[in-house]
Structure formats: structure tokens, C-alpha cells
Design a protein around this motif. Structure first.
Motif, short mmCIF file in Angstrom:
data_model
loop_
_atom_site.label_atom_id
_atom_site.label_comp_id
_atom_site.label_asym_id
_atom_site.label_seq_id
_atom_site.Cartn_x
_atom_site.Cartn_y
_atom_site.Cartn_z
N ARG A 62 84.92 -1.97 22.47
CA ARG A 62 83.46 -2.00 22.50
C ARG A 62 82.85 -0.94 21.59
NH1 ARG A 62 84.37 -2.66 28.13
NH2 ARG A 62 83.99 -0.46 28.41
N ARG A 63 83.57 0.15 21.35
CA ARG A 63 83.05 1.27 20.55
C ARG A 63 83.05 0.89 19.07
NH1 ARG A 63 87.01 5.13 21.53
NH2 ARG A 63 86.47 4.93 23.70
N PRO A 64 81.96 1.19 18.34
CA PRO A 64 81.95 0.85 16.91
C PRO A 64 82.94 1.72 16.14
CG PRO A 64 79.99 2.10 17.49
CD PRO A 64 80.71 1.80 18.78
N LEU A 65 83.46 1.18 15.06
CA LEU A 65 84.37 1.94 14.23
C LEU A 65 83.62 3.06 13.52
CD1 LEU A 65 86.37 -0.99 12.63
CD2 LEU A 65 87.07 0.47 14.53
N PRO A 105 76.16 4.94 11.72
CA PRO A 105 75.30 5.56 10.71
C PRO A 105 75.73 7.00 10.46
CG PRO A 105 74.13 5.34 12.78
CD PRO A 105 75.44 4.62 12.95
N ARG A 106 75.57 7.43 9.21
CA ARG A 106 75.94 8.80 8.86
C ARG A 106 74.93 9.78 9.45
NH1 ARG A 106 79.60 9.44 4.40
NH2 ARG A 106 80.23 7.41 3.68
N ARG A 107 75.47 10.92 9.91
CA ARG A 107 74.60 11.98 10.42
C ARG A 107 74.23 12.92 9.27
NH1 ARG A 107 77.74 14.71 15.08
NH2 ARG A 107 79.47 13.50 14.32
#
Length: 58
Positions: free
Chosen positions: A32-35, A40-42
Motif C-alpha cells: 500500500r505504501r508508495p515507492l 513528491p520530493r521534499r
């Protein structure tokens, strides 16, 4: 070095494989966790230093 004399037997390798296998719950949570590259970049910019921290003034 002590690790050079370490012998890994088939039993040790099988135990390590079983221990490192995730549970069904862990696998579902990971699915379920996105790769990392899908997130999005921090912003990694640091806040500007105060005059005291930058060595000016005082």
C-alpha cells in the motif's frame, strides 16, 4: 579477522531466509505504501542563518 573463519551452513542460510521473510501484514502494508520515487520530493534547503550564527556582528 574473526569473520573470515565464519562458515554458513545450509541450516543457517534457511533460518536466515525464514527470519527475513515478511509477514502477510507487513507485506500488505508495504504494497500500500508508495515507492520512494513515486513520492513528491521534499525541500532540502536550510533556513538562512542568523547574523550570530554566520559569524557577523557581535
Amino acid at each position: 579477522m574473526a569473520l573470515q573463519s565464519l562458515q554458513i551452513t545450509a541450516i543457517t542460510a534457511m533460518r536466515a531466509r525464514d527470519v527475513s521473510r515478511p509477514t502477510a501484514e507487513q507485506q500488505e502494508a508495504a504494497d500500500r505504501r508508495p515507492l520512494r520515487d513515486e513520492m513528491p520530493r521534499r525541500e532540502t534547503r536550510k533556513p538562512p542563518l542568523s547574523p550570530r550564527e554566520s559569524g557577523q556582528g557581535g
